[in-house]
Design a protein around this motif. Structure first.
Motif, short mmCIF file in Angstrom:
data_model
loop_
_atom_site.label_atom_id
_atom_site.label_comp_id
_atom_site.label_asym_id
_atom_site.label_seq_id
_atom_site.Cartn_x
_atom_site.Cartn_y
_atom_site.Cartn_z
N VAL A 203 -8.17 5.45 4.51
CA VAL A 203 -9.59 5.70 4.26
C VAL A 203 -10.31 5.72 5.61
CG1 VAL A 203 -11.64 4.93 3.00
CG2 VAL A 203 -9.34 4.49 2.07
N VAL A 204 -11.02 6.82 5.89
CA VAL A 204 -11.71 6.99 7.18
C VAL A 204 -13.17 7.36 6.91
CG1 VAL A 204 -9.56 7.75 8.29
CG2 VAL A 204 -11.16 9.45 7.36
N PRO A 205 -14.07 7.14 7.89
CA PRO A 205 -15.46 7.58 7.71
C PRO A 205 -15.53 9.10 7.59
CG PRO A 205 -15.24 6.04 9.55
CD PRO A 205 -13.86 6.41 9.15
N GLU A 206 -16.58 9.59 6.89
CA GLU A 206 -16.67 11.03 6.66
C GLU A 206 -16.86 11.84 7.94
OE1 GLU A 206 -19.93 11.72 4.05
OE2 GLU A 206 -21.43 10.85 5.40
N ASP A 207 -17.32 11.21 9.04
CA ASP A 207 -17.46 11.93 10.31
C ASP A 207 -16.32 11.63 11.27
OD1 ASP A 207 -18.06 9.32 10.83
OD2 ASP A 207 -19.97 9.72 11.88
N HIS A 208 -15.22 11.06 10.77
CA HIS A 208 -14.08 10.69 11.59
C HIS A 208 -13.32 11.94 12.04
CE1 HIS A 208 -10.12 8.83 12.53
NE2 HIS A 208 -10.85 7.76 12.82
N ARG A 209 -12.61 11.82 13.14
CA ARG A 209 -11.85 12.95 13.70
C ARG A 209 -10.77 13.44 12.73
NH1 ARG A 209 -6.90 11.08 15.62
NH2 ARG A 209 -6.74 8.81 15.78
N GLU A 225 -9.34 1.06 15.01
CA GLU A 225 -9.57 -0.30 14.54
C GLU A 225 -9.47 -0.29 13.01
OE1 GLU A 225 -13.33 -1.58 16.16
OE2 GLU A 225 -12.29 -2.60 17.80
N PHE A 226 -8.84 -1.33 12.47
CA PHE A 226 -8.63 -1.42 11.03
C PHE A 226 -9.54 -2.48 10.43
CE2 PHE A 226 -5.04 1.16 11.88
CZ PHE A 226 -4.53 1.63 10.67
N VAL A 227 -9.96 -2.23 9.21
CA VAL A 227 -10.57 -3.28 8.38
C VAL A 227 -9.57 -3.58 7.27
CG1 VAL A 227 -12.92 -2.63 8.94
CG2 VAL A 227 -11.85 -1.61 6.96
N THR A 228 -9.26 -4.84 7.07
CA THR A 228 -8.18 -5.22 6.16
C THR A 228 -8.59 -6.42 5.32
OG1 THR A 228 -7.11 -6.85 7.61
CG2 THR A 228 -6.52 -4.54 7.95
N LEU A 229 -7.78 -6.67 4.32
CA LEU A 229 -7.91 -7.92 3.59
C LEU A 229 -7.37 -9.07 4.44
CD1 LEU A 229 -6.79 -6.81 0.02
CD2 LEU A 229 -9.12 -7.10 0.88
N GLU A 230 -7.76 -10.27 4.09
CA GLU A 230 -7.36 -11.44 4.88
C GLU A 230 -5.87 -11.73 4.71
OE1 GLU A 230 -9.85 -14.53 3.44
OE2 GLU A 230 -11.63 -13.84 4.52
N PRO A 231 -5.27 -12.46 5.66
CA PRO A 231 -3.88 -12.90 5.49
C PRO A 231 -3.74 -13.70 4.19
CG PRO A 231 -4.61 -13.27 7.74
CD PRO A 231 -5.83 -12.86 6.98
N GLY A 232 -2.61 -13.53 3.52
CA GLY A 232 -2.40 -14.16 2.22
C GLY A 232 -2.56 -13.18 1.08
N PHE A 233 -3.31 -12.09 1.32
CA PHE A 233 -3.41 -11.02 0.33
C PHE A 233 -2.17 -10.14 0.44
CE2 PHE A 233 -7.68 -12.47 0.47
CZ PHE A 233 -8.33 -12.03 -0.68
N GLU A 258 -12.21 -8.19 -0.55
CA GLU A 258 -12.40 -7.27 -1.67
C GLU A 258 -12.34 -5.83 -1.16
OE1 GLU A 258 -13.65 -5.04 -4.79
OE2 GLU A 258 -15.03 -5.23 -3.11
N ALA A 259 -11.57 -4.99 -1.87
CA ALA A 259 -11.29 -3.65 -1.38
C ALA A 259 -12.55 -2.81 -1.25
CB ALA A 259 -10.29 -2.96 -2.31
N GLU A 260 -13.47 -2.90 -2.20
CA GLU A 260 -14.66 -2.06 -2.13
C GLU A 260 -15.57 -2.47 -0.97
OE1 GLU A 260 -15.11 0.84 -3.73
OE2 GLU A 260 -13.03 0.34 -4.19
N THR A 261 -15.53 -3.75 -0.59
CA THR A 261 -16.26 -4.16 0.61
C THR A 261 -15.67 -3.48 1.84
OG1 THR A 261 -16.81 -6.30 -0.36
CG2 THR A 261 -16.94 -6.14 2.03
N LEU A 262 -14.34 -3.39 1.88
CA LEU A 262 -13.70 -2.70 3.01
C LEU A 262 -14.10 -1.23 3.05
CD1 LEU A 262 -10.06 -4.17 3.00
CD2 LEU A 262 -12.14 -5.08 4.06
N ARG A 263 -14.20 -0.59 1.88
CA ARG A 263 -14.64 0.80 1.87
C ARG A 263 -16.05 0.93 2.44
NH1 ARG A 263 -11.10 1.49 -2.40
NH2 ARG A 263 -9.83 3.38 -2.11
N GLY A 264 -16.89 -0.05 2.14
CA GLY A 264 -18.24 -0.03 2.69
C GLY A 264 -18.23 -0.15 4.20
#
Length: 330
Positions: A203-209, A225-233, A258-264
């Motif tokens: 999943v990338v931003p809509e203006d991403h390369r 740079e990645f946004v991920t769930l915390e360790p343990g997930f 929470e996955a939808e927070t990561l999408r945000g």
């Protein structure tokens, strides 16, 4: 020295030889006095309510001698007389009245607990303690429950939504009957069955390369740079493993729960993420198919080895196993 009479024959409550009450002395030390007393409490309460051993025995459907011995042994274990004997009748002592209040409360608690466990095991209306991952809560689990309750409308669920390691800990502790998890665990003490797999997308931003692409190799995101769930997930572990297969270690900028927070966060331009498909399209992001390595997570159901299934748990387990390869949307 005076010879002490045998309690079964000469100290039965209600006997003429015992009008002044039994001789009581503290019982020998017992490591668990409650365990010793428990079998006699219901008999004591019954005699106290009737104030007559014979009538209490008739009510209980047990021999009078059995009831008498139980009460005498209870008094001996406590070291306190609970009844004054008056011919064939008995009356509570002050200590007996105080003890009866606590005993009746305890017996009522036991009765309520028995009613609760019977209700939870009822085939038609019992309860299932079911755990599942956060990422399965918006669509997968509601769809499963809707389908199951079409044939089992009264079965109740205690739902626990948490991350993988915490869920497996609760399963091991006996707090859950079943859990839907990923990766599928393979460890002693647990039984797990694979049900399906779910493709993961970059999943990338809509203006991403890369946003104009439909497919991408994960190695092409090595510098992101990645946004991920915390360790343990479980999904965090899968993300780390897939990046390692692609030849890099992800640079993690943000961790969430929470996955939808990561999408945000991705929509805000704060990084990219490996995520399962969303329940609904999210504006501001583009979701790319990952061609290499194969990006998917296996989903399975797990339960405690040797765990006794109540009828509602057994029914839901059969239902889940019948959903192999039908669990996730295409």
């Amino acid at each position: 020295m005076e010879h002490e009479p045998r309690s079964e024959d000469r100290t039965a409550p209600g006997s003429d030889e015992n009008r002044t009450g039994p001789r009581t002395a503290p019982a020998p030390y017992a490591p668990d006095l409650a365990r010793v007393l428990a079998p006699r409490l219901a008999h004591f309460a019954l005699v106290a309510r009737h104030e007559h051993v014979t009538r209490a025995a008739l009510d209980a459907g047990v021999p009078q001698s059995t009831l008498s011995r139980a009460v005498v042994r209870l008094e001996r274990d406590l070291g306190v007389p609970l009844f004054d004997r008056r011919g064939r009748t008995v009356a509570l002592t002050r200590a007996g009245r105080s003890f009866l209040t606590a005993v009746e409360a305890a017996l009522a608690d036991v009765e309520r607990a028995a009613d609760a466990v019977r209700a939870d095991a009822d085939p038609a209306s019992g309860k299932v303690a079911f755990g599942f991952l956060h990422t399965m809560g918006s669509e997968t689990v509601p769809g499963l429950l809707r389908a199951f309750r079409a044939d089992h409308p009264r079965i109740r669920f205690q739902l626990v939504q948490t991350y993988g390691e915490a869920m497996l800990e609760r399963l091991r502790a006996g707090e859950l009957d079943l859990c839907l998890t990923s990766p599928v665990p393979d460890e002693p003490g647990l039984v797990a069955r694979r049900l399906d797999e779910q493709r993961l997308r970059l999943v990338v931003p809509e203006d991403h390369r890369l946003a104009r692409r439909r497919r991408v190799r994960l190695a092409e995101a090595a510098d992101e740079e990645f946004v991920t769930l915390e360790p343990g997930f479980g999904l965090r572990r899968i993300t780390d493993d897939l990046c390692a297969q692609a030849g890099f270690r992800p640079r993690v900028a943000f961790e969430g729960e929470e996955a939808e927070t990561l999408r945000g966060l991705v929509a805000a331009g704060l990084g990219v993420a490996l995520l399962p498909p969303p329940a609904f399209a999210r504006p501001g992001v583009v979701e790319l198919t990952v061609t290499a390595p194969r990006a998917a997570r296996e989903i399975g159901v797990a339960w405690l080895e040797g765990h006794h299934d109540t009828p509602p748990v057994a029914a839901f387990k059969r239902f889940l196993l019948s959903r192999r390869n039908l669990l996730t949307a295409p």
